[in-house]
Design a protein around this motif. Structure first.
Motif, PDB file in Angstrom:
ATOM      1  N   MET A 167      55.201  45.353 -27.059  1.00  0.00           N
ATOM      2  CA  MET A 167      56.133  46.178 -27.828  1.00  0.00           C
ATOM      3  C   MET A 167      56.980  45.303 -28.736  1.00  0.00           C
ATOM      4  O   MET A 167      57.364  44.185 -28.367  1.00  0.00           O
ATOM      5  N   ASN A 168      57.300  45.832 -29.897  1.00  0.00           N
ATOM      6  CA  ASN A 168      58.189  45.126 -30.801  1.00  0.00           C
ATOM      7  C   ASN A 168      59.585  45.052 -30.177  1.00  0.00           C
ATOM      8  O   ASN A 168      60.144  46.065 -29.766  1.00  0.00           O
ATOM      9  N   PRO A 169      60.190  43.854 -30.094  1.00  0.00           N
ATOM     10  CA  PRO A 169      61.507  43.731 -29.444  1.00  0.00           C
ATOM     11  C   PRO A 169      62.574  44.607 -30.086  1.00  0.00           C
ATOM     12  O   PRO A 169      63.425  45.165 -29.385  1.00  0.00           O
ATOM     13  N   LEU A 170      62.549  44.719 -31.413  1.00  0.00           N
ATOM     14  CA  LEU A 170      63.567  45.519 -32.081  1.00  0.00           C
ATOM     15  C   LEU A 170      63.420  46.996 -31.728  1.00  0.00           C
ATOM     16  O   LEU A 170      64.414  47.676 -31.431  1.00  0.00           O
ATOM     17  N   LEU A 171      62.195  47.519 -31.781  1.00  0.00           N
ATOM     18  CA  LEU A 171      61.988  48.923 -31.428  1.00  0.00           C
ATOM     19  C   LEU A 171      62.334  49.168 -29.966  1.00  0.00           C
ATOM     20  O   LEU A 171      62.877  50.225 -29.607  1.00  0.00           O
ATOM     21  N   GLY A 172      62.041  48.187 -29.116  1.00  0.00           N
ATOM     22  CA  GLY A 172      62.410  48.319 -27.714  1.00  0.00           C
ATOM     23  C   GLY A 172      63.915  48.405 -27.531  1.00  0.00           C
ATOM     24  O   GLY A 172      64.416  49.176 -26.702  1.00  0.00           O
ATOM     25  N   ALA A 173      64.651  47.623 -28.311  1.00  0.00           N
ATOM     26  CA  ALA A 173      66.115  47.668 -28.230  1.00  0.00           C
ATOM     27  C   ALA A 173      66.642  49.008 -28.725  1.00  0.00           C
ATOM     28  O   ALA A 173      67.587  49.568 -28.147  1.00  0.00           O
ATOM     29  N   GLU A 174      66.054  49.541 -29.790  1.00  0.00           N
ATOM     30  CA  GLU A 174      66.496  50.838 -30.305  1.00  0.00           C
ATOM     31  C   GLU A 174      66.246  51.945 -29.275  1.00  0.00           C
ATOM     32  O   GLU A 174      67.107  52.807 -29.049  1.00  0.00           O
ATOM     33  N   GLN A 175      65.080  51.916 -28.653  1.00  0.00           N
ATOM     34  CA  GLN A 175      64.777  52.926 -27.647  1.00  0.00           C
ATOM     35  C   GLN A 175      65.718  52.817 -26.453  1.00  0.00           C
ATOM     36  O   GLN A 175      66.229  53.822 -25.952  1.00  0.00           O
ATOM     37  N   ALA A 176      65.957  51.578 -26.011  1.00  0.00           N
ATOM     38  CA  ALA A 176      66.828  51.385 -24.858  1.00  0.00           C
ATOM     39  C   ALA A 176      68.253  51.827 -25.163  1.00  0.00           C
ATOM     40  O   ALA A 176      68.939  52.398 -24.304  1.00  0.00           O
ATOM     41  N   LEU A 177      68.717  51.580 -26.376  1.00  0.00           N
ATOM     42  CA  LEU A 177      70.082  51.961 -26.720  1.00  0.00           C
ATOM     43  C   LEU A 177      70.252  53.475 -26.724  1.00  0.00           C
ATOM     44  O   LEU A 177      71.191  54.009 -26.115  1.00  0.00           O
ATOM     45  N   ILE A 178      69.355  54.186 -27.400  1.00  0.00           N
ATOM     46  CA  ILE A 178      69.481  55.645 -27.442  1.00  0.00           C
ATOM     47  C   ILE A 178      69.286  56.230 -26.046  1.00  0.00           C
ATOM     48  O   ILE A 178      69.979  57.165 -25.646  1.00  0.00           O
ATOM     49  N   GLY A 179      68.366  55.652 -25.291  1.00  0.00           N
ATOM     50  CA  GLY A 179      68.182  56.118 -23.917  1.00  0.00           C
ATOM     51  C   GLY A 179      69.432  55.932 -23.076  1.00  0.00           C
ATOM     52  O   GLY A 179      69.782  56.795 -22.258  1.00  0.00           O
ATOM     53  N   SER A 180      70.148  54.829 -23.283  1.00  0.00           N
ATOM     54  CA  SER A 180      71.370  54.594 -22.513  1.00  0.00           C
ATOM     55  C   SER A 180      72.446  55.623 -22.852  1.00  0.00           C
ATOM     56  O   SER A 180      73.179  56.074 -21.965  1.00  0.00           O
ATOM     57  N   VAL A 181      72.537  56.018 -24.122  1.00  0.00           N
ATOM     58  CA  VAL A 181      73.539  57.016 -24.506  1.00  0.00           C
ATOM     59  C   VAL A 181      73.130  58.400 -24.006  1.00  0.00           C
ATOM     60  O   VAL A 181      73.987  59.214 -23.644  1.00  0.00           O
ATOM     61  N   LEU A 182      71.844  58.684 -23.979  1.00  0.00           N
ATOM     62  CA  LEU A 182      71.392  59.950 -23.419  1.00  0.00           C
ATOM     63  C   LEU A 182      71.697  60.030 -21.932  1.00  0.00           C
ATOM     64  O   LEU A 182      72.028  61.096 -21.405  1.00  0.00           O
ATOM     65  N   LEU A 183      71.615  58.896 -21.251  1.00  0.00           N
ATOM     66  CA  LEU A 183      71.926  58.854 -19.820  1.00  0.00           C
ATOM     67  C   LEU A 183      73.422  58.814 -19.550  1.00  0.00           C
ATOM     68  O   LEU A 183      73.891  59.366 -18.551  1.00  0.00           O
ATOM     69  N   ASP A 184      74.173  58.152 -20.434  1.00  0.00           N
ATOM     70  CA  ASP A 184      75.609  57.973 -20.235  1.00  0.00           C
ATOM     71  C   ASP A 184      76.325  58.157 -21.570  1.00  0.00           C
ATOM     72  O   ASP A 184      76.461  57.204 -22.343  1.00  0.00           O
ATOM     73  N   PRO A 185      76.793  59.361 -21.882  1.00  0.00           N
ATOM     74  CA  PRO A 185      77.465  59.595 -23.169  1.00  0.00           C
ATOM     75  C   PRO A 185      78.684  58.715 -23.393  1.00  0.00           C
ATOM     76  O   PRO A 185      79.056  58.437 -24.532  1.00  0.00           O
ATOM     77  N   GLY A 186      79.303  58.246 -22.313  1.00  0.00           N
ATOM     78  CA  GLY A 186      80.478  57.391 -22.453  1.00  0.00           C
ATOM     79  C   GLY A 186      80.196  56.072 -23.125  1.00  0.00           C
ATOM     80  O   GLY A 186      81.137  55.402 -23.598  1.00  0.00           O
ATOM     81  N   GLN A 187      78.940  55.664 -23.194  1.00  0.00           N
ATOM     82  CA  GLN A 187      78.609  54.396 -23.845  1.00  0.00           C
ATOM     83  C   GLN A 187      78.890  54.434 -25.345  1.00  0.00           C
ATOM     84  O   GLN A 187      79.032  53.387 -25.973  1.00  0.00           O
ATOM     85  N   LEU A 188      79.009  55.602 -25.928  1.00  0.00           N
ATOM     86  CA  LEU A 188      79.308  55.696 -27.356  1.00  0.00           C
ATOM     87  C   LEU A 188      80.663  55.080 -27.688  1.00  0.00           C
ATOM     88  O   LEU A 188      80.890  54.619 -28.809  1.00  0.00           O
ATOM     89  N   SER A 189      81.572  55.074 -26.727  1.00  0.00           N
ATOM     90  CA  SER A 189      82.893  54.488 -26.974  1.00  0.00           C
ATOM     91  C   SER A 189      82.821  52.986 -27.175  1.00  0.00           C
ATOM     92  O   SER A 189      83.758  52.390 -27.713  1.00  0.00           O
ATOM     93  N   HIS A 190      81.740  52.345 -26.742  1.00  0.00           N
ATOM     94  CA  HIS A 190      81.554  50.898 -26.919  1.00  0.00           C
ATOM     95  C   HIS A 190      80.721  50.561 -28.147  1.00  0.00           C
ATOM     96  O   HIS A 190      80.440  49.389 -28.393  1.00  0.00           O
ATOM     97  N   LEU A 191      80.326  51.587 -28.910  1.00  0.00           N
ATOM     98  CA  LEU A 191      79.398  51.366 -30.024  1.00  0.00           C
ATOM     99  C   LEU A 191      79.982  51.839 -31.353  1.00  0.00           C
ATOM    100  O   LEU A 191      79.242  52.227 -32.255  1.00  0.00           O
ATOM    101  N   GLY A 192      81.301  51.774 -31.487  1.00  0.00           N
ATOM    102  CA  GLY A 192      81.919  52.239 -32.714  1.00  0.00           C
ATOM    103  C   GLY A 192      81.554  51.423 -33.941  1.00  0.00           C
ATOM    104  O   GLY A 192      81.684  51.901 -35.072  1.00  0.00           O
ATOM    105  N   TRP A 193      81.084  50.199 -33.751  1.00  0.00           N
ATOM    106  CA  TRP A 193      80.732  49.315 -34.866  1.00  0.00           C
ATOM    107  C   TRP A 193      79.287  49.508 -35.316  1.00  0.00           C
ATOM    108  O   TRP A 193      78.846  48.881 -36.283  1.00  0.00           O
TER     109      TRP A 193
END
Length: 389
Positions: free
Chosen positions: A1-27
């Motif tokens: 898997m492409n590392p960048l695409l893997g990071a994008e999938q993992a990030l969106i998956g983390s927010v889907l699992l834990d909406p509170g993570q959006l507070s750490h991603l304001g940038w």
């Protein structure tokens, strides 16, 4: 898997699992994602947060958080299904690592954005060279410098030029300049005019440099004219040829007798200042092309950290800034604003603080003198990264 695409999938998956993570991603912004589907999903998740979705106030995440995000994102892209959302959830190892995943996404966006703007600068410079202009190249150089400053703030570093330890190895060879014949003719005509009208040197010597000539032989001959002018010695075809011989231009093959004769015989009425400006235009576009190609090669090096990439890219714009300043002087215009972003007196912006906090904390160091010597030391456990809790 492409590392960048893997990071994008993992990030969106983390927010889907834990909406509170959006507070750490304001940038982080939706446009920092590579895939349009990921851009739409991250934008939808931020919109649901701004609209105070019920999932934000519950301990357990309801299924509506996922379905509503997919529904909102589907208004911007086609083919997005709840099945893919669950695929993203499965791609996330740990939701608490969302800030680190976001940093990976931002790193990919920095490389991609710098590459795109370097290509635009290259295209604008080539178009200007064909038309005999410089405005497009200078405009896109300013745009690129502004992008570098913004990306530096998002990444959490101070934007300043840094010379690369080694030049980029994958810079392609520079193609022949456009309008080669016309540029060479302008340079020969200028040199002939300066030889026949030595006083015309005063019109160009303050801002025209040997490096501005596309033909190295023409640049060396202009250097000879400058030396004679600086020493206050007479300038004509005989003294110029003698100075060229003293500098070894005839011996090393830089200049041939036929070339010299062609230049000195090509004399006619003209303005040294106007011809010098034509040479400067060509120099500006060539410098812009060179800077763009170097910056693109740097950005395409995935092993180069974003902070270093930004600093090296600002350094690559330096030669263009220098030529641009002399171009402004030749046209009697005020000095241009430096493309290097200046440091804010109010301190780092909040976006920079958020980006810095999203990085992993350094490993704690325990002095050897403080460790017990009677028994083996326990294994050192690396502390959790900031924002991982």
């Amino acid at each position: 898997m492409n590392p960048l695409l893997g990071a994008e999938q993992a990030l969106i998956g983390s927010v889907l699992l834990d909406p509170g993570q959006l507070s750490h991603l304001g940038w982080l912004a939706p446009e920092h994602f590579y895939l349009p589907a990921h851009q739409a999903l991250f934008g939808a998740l931020r919109k649901l947060r701004d609209d105070a979705h019920p999932a934000l106030s519950r301990e357990s995440v309801p299924l509506s958080w996922v379905t509503d995000a997919v529904g909102e994102a589907s208004t911007h892209v086609r083919g997005l299904t709840a099945t893919y959302a669950h695929t993203l959830i499965a791609a996330c190892p740990r939701p608490a690592h969302a800030p680190v995943y976001g940093r990976m996404v931002l790193e990919g966006a920095i490389h991609r954005s710098i590459t795109e703007h370097a290509i635009r600068l290259h295209q604008a410079a080539r178009a200007d060279a064909l038309q005999g202009n410089v405005e497009g190249a200078l405009h896109y150089a300013d745009v690129l410098a502004g992008v570098l400053g913004d990306l530096a703030q998002r990444w959490g570093t101070e934007p300043h030029p840094v010379t690369p330890a080694t030049p980029p190895a994958n810079v392609p060879a520079v193609p022949p300049p456009v309008r080669t014949d016309q540029v060479a003719e302008d340079e020969r005509f200028l040199l002939a005019l300066l030889t026949e009208q030595p006083k015309a040197m005063d019109e160009v010597v303050g801002w025209l440099r040997p490096a501005d000539f596309a033909d190295p032989a023409h640049g060396q001959l202009y250097c000879c004219l400058g030396a004679l002018h600086h020493r206050g010695e007479p300038i004509d075809r005989v003294t110029l040829l003698w100075e060229a011989q003293r500098r070894g231009l005839l011996a090393d093959g830089t200049l041939s007798g036929d070339q010299f004769a062609t230049i000195c015989d090509d004399v006619g009425p003209g303005s040294a200042e106007w011809l010098g400006e034509l040479v400067m235009r060509s120099s500006v576009t060539r410098s812009a092309v060179t800077s763009a190609r170097v910056i693109r090669a740097l950005a395409e090096n995935e092993a180069l950290a974003p902070g270093r990439l930004i600093s090296h890219a600002l350094h690559a714009l330096g030669p263009l800034d220098e030529v641009r300043a002399r171009w402004q002087a030749a046209n009697g215009r005020p000095a241009p604003t430096p493309t290097t972003p200046t440091r804010s007196p109010a301190g780092p912006p909040s976006a920079r603080v958020h980006a810095a906090l999203a990085r992993s904390a350094p490993r704690r160091f325990t002095p050897s003198s403080a460790r017990p010597r009677s028994a083996p030391s326990p294994a050192v456990v690396r502390p959790l990264s900031r924002g991982h809790s």
